[in-house]
Scaffold this motif. Structure first.
Motif, PDB file in Angstrom:
ATOM      1  N   GLY A 146     -25.946 -25.062 -24.661  1.00 34.62           N
ATOM      2  CA  GLY A 146     -26.843 -24.980 -25.809  1.00 34.62           C
ATOM      3  C   GLY A 146     -28.240 -25.455 -25.483  1.00 34.62           C
ATOM      4  N   PHE A 147     -28.339 -26.572 -24.749  1.00 31.31           N
ATOM      5  CA  PHE A 147     -29.653 -27.065 -24.344  1.00 31.31           C
ATOM      6  C   PHE A 147     -30.377 -26.044 -23.472  1.00 31.31           C
ATOM      7  CE2 PHE A 147     -28.121 -31.689 -24.844  1.00 31.31           C
ATOM      8  CZ  PHE A 147     -28.739 -31.796 -26.079  1.00 31.31           C
ATOM      9  N   LEU A 148     -29.658 -25.460 -22.517  1.00 23.14           N
ATOM     10  CA  LEU A 148     -30.276 -24.465 -21.638  1.00 23.14           C
ATOM     11  C   LEU A 148     -30.788 -23.270 -22.441  1.00 23.14           C
ATOM     12  CD1 LEU A 148     -27.820 -24.438 -18.589  1.00 23.14           C
ATOM     13  CD2 LEU A 148     -30.124 -25.398 -18.660  1.00 23.14           C
ATOM     14  N   TYR A 149     -30.034 -22.870 -23.451  1.00 23.16           N
ATOM     15  CA  TYR A 149     -30.461 -21.746 -24.286  1.00 23.16           C
ATOM     16  C   TYR A 149     -31.744 -22.096 -25.045  1.00 23.16           C
ATOM     17  CZ  TYR A 149     -30.404 -17.957 -27.679  1.00 23.16           C
ATOM     18  OH  TYR A 149     -30.764 -16.882 -28.456  1.00 23.16           O
ATOM     19  N   LEU A 150     -31.818 -23.332 -25.560  1.00 25.59           N
ATOM     20  CA  LEU A 150     -33.017 -23.746 -26.293  1.00 25.59           C
ATOM     21  C   LEU A 150     -34.255 -23.705 -25.403  1.00 25.59           C
ATOM     22  CD1 LEU A 150     -31.694 -26.779 -28.397  1.00 25.59           C
ATOM     23  CD2 LEU A 150     -32.392 -24.528 -29.241  1.00 25.59           C
ATOM     24  N   PHE A 151     -34.102 -24.099 -24.133  1.00 26.32           N
ATOM     25  CA  PHE A 151     -35.251 -24.142 -23.223  1.00 26.32           C
ATOM     26  C   PHE A 151     -35.572 -22.778 -22.613  1.00 26.32           C
ATOM     27  CE2 PHE A 151     -34.358 -28.706 -23.262  1.00 26.32           C
ATOM     28  CZ  PHE A 151     -35.633 -29.244 -23.248  1.00 26.32           C
ATOM     29  N   MET A 152     -34.542 -22.011 -22.276  1.00 23.45           N
ATOM     30  CA  MET A 152     -34.752 -20.772 -21.530  1.00 23.45           C
ATOM     31  C   MET A 152     -34.738 -19.522 -22.402  1.00 23.45           C
ATOM     32  SD  MET A 152     -35.221 -21.942 -18.523  1.00 23.45           S
ATOM     33  CE  MET A 152     -35.281 -20.395 -17.614  1.00 23.45           C
ATOM     34  N   GLY A 153     -34.180 -19.618 -23.619  1.00 26.65           N
ATOM     35  CA  GLY A 153     -34.185 -18.473 -24.507  1.00 26.65           C
ATOM     36  C   GLY A 153     -33.118 -17.442 -24.188  1.00 26.65           C
ATOM     37  N   PRO A 154     -33.267 -16.239 -24.737  1.00 23.80           N
ATOM     38  CA  PRO A 154     -32.239 -15.194 -24.579  1.00 23.80           C
ATOM     39  C   PRO A 154     -31.971 -14.775 -23.139  1.00 23.80           C
ATOM     40  CG  PRO A 154     -33.806 -14.632 -26.326  1.00 23.80           C
ATOM     41  CD  PRO A 154     -34.365 -15.807 -25.604  1.00 23.80           C
ATOM     42  N   ASP A 155     -32.940 -15.016 -22.248  1.00 21.02           N
ATOM     43  CA  ASP A 155     -32.737 -14.622 -20.846  1.00 21.02           C
ATOM     44  C   ASP A 155     -31.666 -15.452 -20.155  1.00 21.02           C
ATOM     45  OD1 ASP A 155     -34.664 -12.700 -21.071  1.00 21.02           O
ATOM     46  OD2 ASP A 155     -36.281 -13.972 -20.299  1.00 21.02           O
ATOM     47  N   LEU A 156     -31.221 -16.508 -20.819  1.00 29.18           N
ATOM     48  CA  LEU A 156     -30.254 -17.407 -20.180  1.00 29.18           C
ATOM     49  C   LEU A 156     -28.989 -16.674 -19.761  1.00 29.18           C
ATOM     50  CD1 LEU A 156     -29.469 -20.358 -19.456  1.00 29.18           C
ATOM     51  CD2 LEU A 156     -28.424 -20.496 -21.716  1.00 29.18           C
ATOM     52  N   GLY A 157     -28.550 -15.705 -20.579  1.00 28.25           N
ATOM     53  CA  GLY A 157     -27.319 -14.984 -20.273  1.00 28.25           C
ATOM     54  C   GLY A 157     -27.383 -14.227 -18.964  1.00 28.25           C
ATOM     55  N   ASN A 158     -28.584 -13.872 -18.537  1.00 29.17           N
ATOM     56  CA  ASN A 158     -28.734 -13.168 -17.264  1.00 29.17           C
ATOM     57  C   ASN A 158     -28.796 -14.121 -16.078  1.00 29.17           C
ATOM     58  OD1 ASN A 158     -28.917 -10.706 -18.658  1.00 29.17           O
ATOM     59  ND2 ASN A 158     -31.116 -11.003 -19.000  1.00 29.17           N
ATOM     60  N   ILE A 159     -28.898 -15.422 -16.369  1.00 34.17           N
ATOM     61  CA  ILE A 159     -29.077 -16.419 -15.313  1.00 34.17           C
ATOM     62  C   ILE A 159     -27.807 -17.226 -15.093  1.00 34.17           C
ATOM     63  CG2 ILE A 159     -30.446 -18.412 -14.564  1.00 34.17           C
ATOM     64  CD1 ILE A 159     -32.622 -17.464 -16.504  1.00 34.17           C
ATOM     65  N   VAL A 160     -27.262 -17.768 -16.167  1.00 36.84           N
ATOM     66  CA  VAL A 160     -26.133 -18.696 -16.084  1.00 36.84           C
ATOM     67  C   VAL A 160     -24.880 -18.043 -16.656  1.00 36.84           C
ATOM     68  CG1 VAL A 160     -25.269 -20.959 -16.763  1.00 36.84           C
ATOM     69  CG2 VAL A 160     -27.707 -20.647 -16.300  1.00 36.84           C
ATOM     70  N   LYS A 161     -23.809 -18.036 -15.906  1.00 39.68           N
ATOM     71  CA  LYS A 161     -22.527 -17.491 -16.344  1.00 39.68           C
ATOM     72  C   LYS A 161     -21.589 -18.629 -16.763  1.00 39.68           C
ATOM     73  CE  LYS A 161     -24.104 -13.481 -15.244  1.00 39.68           C
ATOM     74  NZ  LYS A 161     -24.586 -12.575 -16.313  1.00 39.68           N
ATOM     75  N   ALA A 162     -20.663 -18.307 -17.653  1.00 34.78           N
ATOM     76  CA  ALA A 162     -19.757 -19.338 -18.177  1.00 34.78           C
ATOM     77  C   ALA A 162     -18.745 -19.795 -17.134  1.00 34.78           C
ATOM     78  CB  ALA A 162     -19.038 -18.806 -19.411  1.00 34.78           C
ATOM     79  N   GLY A 163     -18.368 -18.915 -16.211  1.00 31.12           N
ATOM     80  CA  GLY A 163     -17.326 -19.233 -15.248  1.00 31.12           C
ATOM     81  C   GLY A 163     -17.541 -20.525 -14.479  1.00 31.12           C
ATOM     82  N   PRO A 164     -18.716 -20.704 -13.832  1.00 33.42           N
ATOM     83  CA  PRO A 164     -18.943 -21.950 -13.072  1.00 33.42           C
ATOM     84  C   PRO A 164     -18.861 -23.201 -13.927  1.00 33.42           C
ATOM     85  CG  PRO A 164     -20.530 -20.263 -12.445  1.00 33.42           C
ATOM     86  CD  PRO A 164     -19.773 -19.721 -13.626  1.00 33.42           C
ATOM     87  N   PHE A 165     -19.281 -23.119 -15.197  1.00 30.56           N
ATOM     88  CA  PHE A 165     -19.191 -24.286 -16.071  1.00 30.56           C
ATOM     89  C   PHE A 165     -17.725 -24.646 -16.332  1.00 30.56           C
ATOM     90  CE2 PHE A 165     -23.527 -23.111 -16.825  1.00 30.56           C
ATOM     91  CZ  PHE A 165     -24.165 -24.292 -17.144  1.00 30.56           C
TER      92      PHE A 165
END
Length: 333
Positions: A150-169
């Motif tokens: 959630g924090f990453l989304y607030l800082f990076m915006g909608p482009d986050l989905g193209n950068i960070v995947k849920a699997g590694p988390f």
């Protein structure tokens, strides 16, 4: 444990700051002298880190964790400084970061996650209440993994989905939190019922300093070869990390004061707000797409180098910033 072994463990604990600094120096030398070993060492990061967290959790009896959940003021202060104050400080520093997406993601990954390993060591050296901090570590780990996306989304915006995947988390959560915690509690249960379990548990807890040193050597040695061509990224983030440490010393003290904590607990809150979880988030940085992973990992490891040096200063300065009450004045009051 024999008297000689106990003496060796105590000597390591007494000199652990020097040991950690030496481990980072050795890792840097190894990475520079044998860069080809980097990829192999990178694969060793998760196993050695999992072992370190297992030993850390082993020192937190299950009943102490439950008790920590009832330690309302300290836990509220620790959560407030890490998940309310830190994001606000990071937001203020964010504008000073390079526009490079990889650098920004790396800085966010590391600054938004509180440390759960050597923070206990440095807090204790400064007279902080390490026991309460240790008992709160599993909750801090779970909270950061749940809140980080959630924090990453607030800082990076909608482009986050193209950068960070849920699997590694999810992998990091299972391998670095759930598994070590479950194994630690299983060993605690065995130790409570069988002398053999107590022997194994006691032996495991003596490995804390060597495992921390091994983790630092592995991380630094695996990432130093990647510095080539990335020195500009390193130079750009060092001032941000230094300012973060300075600001968090005073904001952590303010939060502890607002929650009316005593000096040892206040120092622990200052340390948990200032130290970051670079070792645990490094696997997340390495799991980013290839064009981002190198720069993100480099800025994460740079934070470790800046922070350990900063902790040496913290150990000396935080007792002055958060002094213990004068015993004479307390008795007079």
């Amino acid at each position: 444990m024999s008297q000689e072994q106990r003496g060796l463990v105590e000597r390591m604990e007494d000199h652990q700051v020097a040991i950690y600094l030496g481990a980072m120096a050795l890792g840097g030398l190894l990475g520079w002298a044998a860069p080809a070993a980097g990829p192999g060492l990178e694969h060793a990061i998760n196993p050695v880190l999992g072992a370190l967290l297992f030993v850390t959790f082993l020192q937190v009896p299950a009943k102490d964790l439950l008790r920590s959940l009832r330690d309302g003021r300290f836990l509220s202060a620790a959560l407030t400084v890490n998940f309310v104050v830190v994001p606000l400080v990071v937001a203020a520093l964010f504008t000073f970061l390079p526009t490079d997406q990889a650098v920004r993601v790396g800085v966010l990954l590391v600054l938004l996650c509180p440390c759960v390993d050597y923070v206990i060591v440095f807090s204790g050296l400064a007279g902080g209440d390490s026991r309460r901090l240790l008992a709160a570590t599993p909750l801090l780990l779970v909270a950061q993994m749940l809140l980080l996306p959630g924090f990453l989304y607030l800082f990076m915006g909608p482009d986050l989905g193209n950068i960070v995947k849920a699997g590694p988390f999810l992998q990091a959560f299972l391998f670095l939190i759930v598994t070590p915690l479950a194994l630690a509690w299983a060993l605690q249960a065995w130790a409570a019922r069988r002398p053999a379990g107590q022997t194994v548990s006691s032996a495991a807890t003596t490995t804390m300093v060597p495992l921390m040193a091994a983790t630092l050597i592995t991380v630094v040695a695996s990432q130093v070869p990647k510095l080539n061509g990335r020195l500009g990224d390193v130079a750009a983030v060092i001032p941000v990390y230094a300012v973060f440490l300075i600001v968090m010393a005073f904001t952590g003290r303010l939060v502890a004061h607002l929650f009316r904590l005593d000096a040892p607990a206040s120092r622990a809150v200052v340390f948990t707000g200032a130290t970051r979880n670079s070792l645990v988030v490094l696997p997340l940085a390495l799991a980013l797409p290839d064009d981002l992973a190198v720069a993100a990992a480099v800025v994460v490891v740079t934070q470790t180098l800046v922070e350990v040096i900063g902790m040496v200063a913290y150990v000396r300065l935080i007792p002055r910033l958060v002094p213990a009450p004068d015993r004479t004045s307390v008795m007079a009051g």
